[in-house]
Design an enzyme around this catalytic site. Structure first.
Site, short mmCIF file in Angstrom:
data_model
loop_
_atom_site.label_atom_id
_atom_site.label_comp_id
_atom_site.label_asym_id
_atom_site.label_seq_id
_atom_site.Cartn_x
_atom_site.Cartn_y
_atom_site.Cartn_z
CB THR A 199 -4.41 5.58 -12.96
OG1 THR A 199 -4.84 4.33 -13.50
CG2 THR A 199 -4.92 6.71 -13.82
NE ARG A 200 1.54 -0.13 -14.53
CZ ARG A 200 1.84 -0.52 -13.29
NH1 ARG A 200 1.99 0.38 -12.35
NH2 ARG A 200 2.02 -1.78 -13.00
CG HIS A 204 -12.13 -1.63 -12.95
ND1 HIS A 204 -12.95 -1.84 -14.04
CD2 HIS A 204 -10.90 -2.08 -13.32
CE1 HIS A 204 -12.26 -2.41 -15.00
NE2 HIS A 204 -11.01 -2.56 -14.60
CG HIS A 207 -9.07 2.14 -9.49
ND1 HIS A 207 -9.46 1.30 -10.51
CD2 HIS A 207 -8.02 1.55 -8.89
CE1 HIS A 207 -8.69 0.25 -10.52
NE2 HIS A 207 -7.79 0.37 -9.56
N GLY A 292 -1.99 3.89 -3.31
CA GLY A 292 -2.72 2.65 -3.06
C GLY A 292 -1.77 1.54 -2.66
NE ARG A 293 -3.96 -4.18 -1.10
CZ ARG A 293 -4.06 -5.32 -0.43
NH1 ARG A 293 -4.32 -5.30 0.85
NH2 ARG A 293 -3.92 -6.46 -1.03
CG ASP A 294 2.39 -3.84 -5.73
OD1 ASP A 294 3.55 -3.48 -5.43
OD2 ASP A 294 2.14 -4.69 -6.61
CG HIS A 295 1.91 4.14 -6.25
ND1 HIS A 295 0.82 4.98 -6.37
CD2 HIS A 295 2.86 4.64 -7.07
CE1 HIS A 295 1.11 5.94 -7.22
NE2 HIS A 295 2.35 5.76 -7.66
CB ALA A 296 4.92 2.60 -9.14
#
Ligand SMILES: [Zn+2]
Length: 389
Positions: A199-200, A204, A207, A292-296
């Site tokens: 995570t960056r 919430h 997550h 997750g969706r759209d990781h990085a």
């Protein structure tokens, strides 16, 4: 792989490039008389990752052969899966100044003590266009990864590394565990399966839900926030860390979850970075990795599921670590619980979902988002940080 190990490191054994005692002193003495290369913040992160074995099996900055092989095939020349080149850039002038030297001292800035000696195997020209399109899937200079690539030198110095000391940090000291150390903690706690969470961002409810879904099927959870360089508009690492501490204190089982920091710099390479993040977490001892969706991702450069689908480009077993692919999740008033489009049949208006910009607006105004979206403890930390800033 030893009996109480969760998973073998990528390529089979954990790399350790850090010299200690007498050899470290001899290396420091040698480095004092070598030509110097100043490494950027992002390369300094890579140096640290290489030193502690987070990038096993790499033992230095990659050469031309691996560089092109990684760009073209997502594999090293040896055939081992690897998605992003790990290079040390040089300007033409720096390459000239090295003048054929076979070793160089790597320094974080002019006037500072060398951290490592690079045994130079070769110096090669980087192919910016090819690298941008392969790694970032775009050559748009607005993309933060492409922008960093454009400002890096035209050449790369490749070779094996001998590390004198790790880059110094004054933050998160108790959280800076090397892969050998996270592995030791997992063994001590008797965890055989561990899921890693990159995570960056602050965590919430969504997550937290995803992490806990994963934790239902494995022994332990490693929340592994990235603390190397990020874009200026990401939430600062120290604020994020206070959020994780509050969340862990109140809502996570102490014997099943831990936080440690990941010293990598963010590349925003989306799918390729998801693979790279997974391989690094395997080196830290994780058997599973949440994607997750759209990781990085950043902006709209990548499709929502690109970072999940790229895992299909590897044969089963090539990566070793198992990706756990999650949908976006939310609180649903009809379900009276957390869920995702995979588990909740209700429509949008029964679900509590807020855009990132709406959340920022509320926090800036000193307002907590709904409790179904964000824990009060986390919201209060973010509100305080926004008002300081
Ligand atoms: Zn529902």
């Amino acid at each position: 792989m030893s009996e109480n190990e969760t998973i073998a490191p990528h390529g089979g054994s954990l790399v350790d490039l850090l010299a200690t005692g007498e050899p470290a002193a001899a290396l420091a003495a040698e480095a004092a008389n070598l030509p110097k290369i100043i490494v950027s913040d992002r390369e300094l992160s890579d140096l640290e990752m290489l030193a502690v074995g987070a990038l096993s099996p790499l033992i230095g900055f990659q050469g031309r052969g691996d560089y092109h092989s990684v760009l073209e095939t997502m594999r090293l020349e040896s055939g081992l899966a690897w998605s992003i080149p790990v290079t040390l850039s040089l300007t033409e002038e720096e390459a000239h100044r090295l003048g054929g030297a076979d070793s160089a001292a790597l320094v974080p800035a002019e006037g500072l003590a060398p951290l490592a000696v690079l045994r130079i195997g070769e110096i090669f020209a980087r192919d910016r266009q090819k690298e941008a399109l392969a790694v970032y899937r775009t050559d748009d200079p607005e993309h933060p990864g492409v922008a960093a690539l454009r400002s890096a030198g035209d050449f790369c110095a490749a070779g094996t590394l001998e590390v004198i000391s790790l880059p110094e940090h004054d933050d998160f000291l108790s959280y800076r565990l090397a892969p050998s150390q996270t592995r030791a903690v997992f063994a001590e706690r008797g965890w055989r399966t561990v899921v890693g969470f990159q995570t960056r961002n602050p965590i919430h409810r969504a997550h937290e839900y995803i992490q806990k879904c994963a934790l239902e099927i494995v022994d332990g959870l490693l929340v592994h926030p990235l603390v190397g360089a990020t874009k200026g508009d990401d939430v600062p690492a120290d604020v994020r860390m206070r959020c994780y501490e509050a969340l862990f204190e109140g809502y996570y089982p102490k014997d099943r979850a831990m936080v440690s920091v990941f010293p990598a710099a963010m590349r925003y390479a989306g799918p390729r970075e998801a693979i790279w993040h997974a391989i690094a977490r395997k080196n830290y001892g994780c058997t599973h990795f949440i994607v997750g969706r759209d990781h990085a991702g950043v902006g709209s450069y990548y499709g929502t599921y690109d970072a999940q689908e790229i895992f299909e480009e590897f044969e089963p077993g090539e990566l070793g670590i198992m990706p756990l692919k999650f949908e976006h999740s939310f609180w649903c008033n009809a379900c009276e619980g957390m869920g995702s489009p995979k588990t909740c049949p209700h429509d949008e208006e029964r679900r509590v979902s807020l855009s990132g910009s709406k959340v920022r607006e509320m926090l800036r105004a000193g307002e907590r988002p709904p409790l179904e979206f964000s824990r009060a403890e986390v919201a209060d930390i973010l509100i305080a940080a926004m008002q300081d800033g």
